[in-house]
Design an enzyme around this catalytic site. Structure first.
Site, PDB file in Angstrom:
ATOM      1  N   LYS A  52       0.874  -1.181   0.000  1.00  0.00           N
ATOM      2  CA  LYS A  52       0.000   0.000   0.000  1.00  0.00           C
ATOM      3  C   LYS A  52       0.904   1.222   0.000  1.00  0.00           C
ATOM      4  CE  LYS A  52      -1.888   2.964   2.055  1.00  0.00           C
ATOM      5  NZ  LYS A  52      -1.864   4.458   1.785  1.00  0.00           N
ATOM      6  N   GLU A  75       9.366   1.552  11.241  1.00  0.00           N
ATOM      7  CA  GLU A  75      10.425   2.560  11.136  1.00  0.00           C
ATOM      8  C   GLU A  75       9.718   3.898  11.146  1.00  0.00           C
ATOM      9  OE1 GLU A  75      12.393   5.483   9.951  1.00  0.00           O
ATOM     10  OE2 GLU A  75      12.445   4.526   7.983  1.00  0.00           O
ATOM     11  N   CYS A 106      13.766  10.931   7.247  1.00  0.00           N
ATOM     12  CA  CYS A 106      13.557  10.518   8.640  1.00  0.00           C
ATOM     13  C   CYS A 106      14.850  10.534   9.434  1.00  0.00           C
ATOM     14  CB  CYS A 106      12.918   9.132   8.688  1.00  0.00           C
ATOM     15  SG  CYS A 106      13.881   7.844   7.859  1.00  0.00           S
ATOM     16  N   GLU A 114       9.273  16.222  15.519  1.00  0.00           N
ATOM     17  CA  GLU A 114       9.774  16.093  14.156  1.00  0.00           C
ATOM     18  C   GLU A 114       9.051  17.066  13.227  1.00  0.00           C
ATOM     19  OE1 GLU A 114      10.975  12.433  11.255  1.00  0.00           O
ATOM     20  OE2 GLU A 114       8.943  12.399  12.073  1.00  0.00           O
TER      21      GLU A 114
END
Length: 490
Positions: free
Chosen positions: A181, A256, A289, A387
C-alpha cells in the site's frame, strides 16, 4: 484501457491497482498532484475493504507455490526485476520526481540504482542465508528460515520506490507474498514496479499493489486475519493504530518511524566537514527521517561554525527539482508546508531567531520552503522535541561531553545520530552512550543493506537488513535430530 492510463512527462502509468496479476479498477478515485507546480498527475484508483480483501486473497492463494519455489529460482526472479528497473531507470526517475518533488539528478544517480540494488542484494543474501549446525548431547540442531505468509507493506512518500523495494525485496526473497500500500501522495512508481515485476516473470499474486488512503485501504489490510507480517514506515500515531490491529491477530510488525536526530560537533572536529554534514540535512527539502535536524555545537567553535553554516546554507539553490543545478526542491503537499511553517512561526513567537530562512520562499511560492536555521531555542521547546520533516535545523551549544550526550538523548526518539570529532577515543565514548539505531562518525547517510536498520524508543520497533530482514519476514525453525533411530544407509 486508455481511461486508466496517465502520462507523466511522456511516461505511461496505469492508475489501477495490481491484484492477482491483473489490473483492477475501483469505483472511486483520488487525485494525485505534483508538488512541483500543483499540476494533476492522474486520477488514481481508490481502494478500500473490497480491494484489500481481493489482494490478500490473491497473496494467500499464491503463497504455497511461491514459498515452495527453490531459492535459486526466487533469486533469479529478483535479479530479473532488478534488470527491469535498470532498463526503466529514466522512466522511474522522471515519474518519481514529478510525484514527490525530490531532485531528478538524485533519482537518476542514486535512488533508482539503489532500487535495483535492493533486489540484487537480497537475492544474493538469500543464497548464502544459513546457520551452522550445532550439537546438543549428540543431537544435531539445524536452523532454517520458513516463509511466513502474506505480508502487508505500507510505505511513505519521501522516498517512495526505494523504501517500498527495501521491504518488497526481502519479503519476496523470504518466500512471502506481498500486498503493497503506497502513500496516497506518491502512488505512481508503485504501479510501475508492478509492471516491471510482471514482465520479469513474477507469478500472479506474489506481488499486489493496492492504492488508497490509510484509513480505508491501509486499515483493512493491517487488520486482515490472513496477514502474517506487517512492515510500516511512517508516523508514530499511525504506527500505534497499526500495532493495535496487529496485536488483535498476533501478527509480527516492524515499524520505522520518526526521528529528531542530533548532529554533535565537537571543538576538535574538522569544521569544514562538520558544516558540510550540517548542510546535508537539508537534502530532499528536509523530508528525511534520518536527518540530523538538531545541530549541537561545542561552545568554543560555535560562532565560527555558525558563520560558515549560514554562509553555505544561503548558497543552496532552491527551485525546480527537474533542473540539474537545483539543490532543494519543494515540500510534498500543502498540508506538510503548513505544518512546517506552523512549527517555525511558533518557535519564532517563543523567542527563537532565524539566522537563515524562516518563511516559505516568497519568489517561488507554491510548496517551496526556504532552508531555515533557528537558534535561541530551549531544549524543552516544541521545535527541538518534535519532528518537523522539513528544511528546518535548530542550533544549540554545549560545554562538554556530558552535556552533549544529555542534549542528544533528550527526546522521545532514537533513530540516528551523527558525531563530528577528531578524537577517536571521544568518538567511541560518545557513540557508546547515544540512543540511536544508527550512528555516523564524521560522515552521514552511509548505508549498507547488510547492516541492521531501525530505531529506538518511539523511532521504531525491530531491525531490518541482511539476516535481520529474513528473521522478521520468516518463521525461524530449529530442527533437532537424534543420532539414533535411522534405518538403512541413507
Amino acid at each position: 484501457m486508455t481511461e486508466h492510463i496517465t502520462t507523466v512527462a511522456g511516461v505511461a502509468v496505469d492508475t489501477r491497482h495490481w491484484i492477482g496479476g491483473e489490473r483492477v479498477a475501483s469505483v472511486r478515485t483520488f487525485t494525485d498532484v505534483s508538488p512541483i507546480d500543483g499540476s494533476t498527475l492522474g486520477e488514481i484508483a481508490r481502494g478500500g475493504a473490497t480491494e484489500a480483501e481481493a489482494a490478500v486473497a490473491a497473496a494467500r492463494t499464491a503463497f504455497p507455490g511461491w514459498a515452495a519455489t527453490p531459492r535459486t529460482e526466487r533469486a533469479r526472479l529478483l535479479r530479473a526485476i532488478a534488470d527491469g528497473v535498470d532498463k526503466r531507470l529514466e522512466d522511474l526517475a522522471i515519474v518519481e520526481t514529478h510525484d514527490n518533488g525530490a531532485l531528478l539528478r538524485s533519482h537518476r544517480r542514486g535512488v533508482m540504482p539503489r532500487v535495483a540494488h535492493n533486489f540484487r542484494f537480497f537475492a544474493d543474501w538469500l543464497l548464502r542465508l544459513e546457520h551452522e549446525d550445532f550439537t546438543t548431547r549428540g543431537h544435531t540442531n539445524h536452523v532454517s528460515w520458513d516463509a511466513a505468509g502474506p505480508s502487508v507493506l505500507i510505505t511513505p512518500w519521501n522516498a517512495p520506490l526505494m523504501l517500498a523495494t527495501w521491504k518488497i525485496a526481502p519479503a519476496l526473497a523470504a518466500g512471502n507474498t506481498v500486498v503493497l500500500k503506497p502513500a496516497e501522495w506518491t502512488p505512481l512508481t508503485a504501479s510501475l514496479i508492478a509492471d516491471i515485476a510482471a514482465e520479469a516473470g513474477l507469478p500472479a499474486g506474489v506481488l499486489n499493489v493496492v492504492q488508497g488512503y490509510g484509513a480505508e485501504a491501509g486499515s483493512a489490510l493491517v487488520s486482515h486475519p490472513d496477514v502474517r507480517r506487517i512492515s510500516f514506515t511512517g508516523s508514530v500515531p499511525t504506527a500505534r493504530r497499526i500495532a493495535g490491529a496487529a496485536a488483535a491477530n498476533l501478527v509480527p510488525a516492524s515499524f520505522e518511524l520518526g526521528g529528531k536526530s542530533p548532529l554533535l560537533v565537537f571543538a576538535d572536529a574538522d569544521l569544514d566537514l562538520a558544516v558540510d554534514l550540517a548542510v546535508e540535512q537539508y537534502d530532499n527539502a528536509g523530508q528525511v527521517c534520518l536527518a540530523a535536524s538538531r545541530v549541537l555545537v561545542e561552545a568554543p567553535v560555535a560562532e565560527e561554525f555558525t558563520r560558515r553554516l549560514v554562509e553555505q546554507t544561503a548558497r543552496l539553490r532552491q527551485g525546480d527539482p527537474r533542473e540539474e543545478a537545483t539543490d532543494i526542491g519543494p515540500n510534498i503537499h500543502p498540508r506538510q508546508l503548513e505544518k512546517i511553517d506552523g512549527f517555525v512561526r511558533r518557535a519564532l513567537a517563543a523567542g527563537a531567531r532565524a539566522l537563515v530562512g524562516g518563511t516559505p520562499h516568497e519568489k517561488l511560492g507554491g510548496l517551496y520552503y526556504r532552508p531555515t536555521l533557528l537558534t535561541g531555542v530551549a531544549q524543552d521547546s516544541e521545535i527541538v522535541q518534535e519532528e518537523v520533516f522539513g528544511p528546518v535545523l535548530t542550533l544549540q551549544t554545549f560545554t562538554d561531553e556530558e552535556e552533549a550526550v544529555h542534549l542528544a538523548n533528550d527526546t522521545r526518539f532514537g533513530l540516528a545520530a551523527t558525531v563530528a570529532t577528531g578524537d577517536r577515543e571521544r568518538a567511541a565514548r560518545v557513540t557508546a552512550r547515544l540512543v540511536a539505531g544508527t550512528v555516523w562518525v564524521n560522515c552521514f547517510f552511509v548505508r549498507d543493506l547488510q547492516a541492521p536498520f531501525g530505531g529506538s524508543r518511539q523511532s521504531g520497533v525491530g531491525r531490518e537488513g541482511g539476516t535481520w530482514s529474513f528473521d522478521f519476514y520468516c518463521d525461524i525453525k530449529n530442527t533437532v535430530s537424534a543420532p539414533k533411530g535411522w534405518k538403512g544407509h541413507g
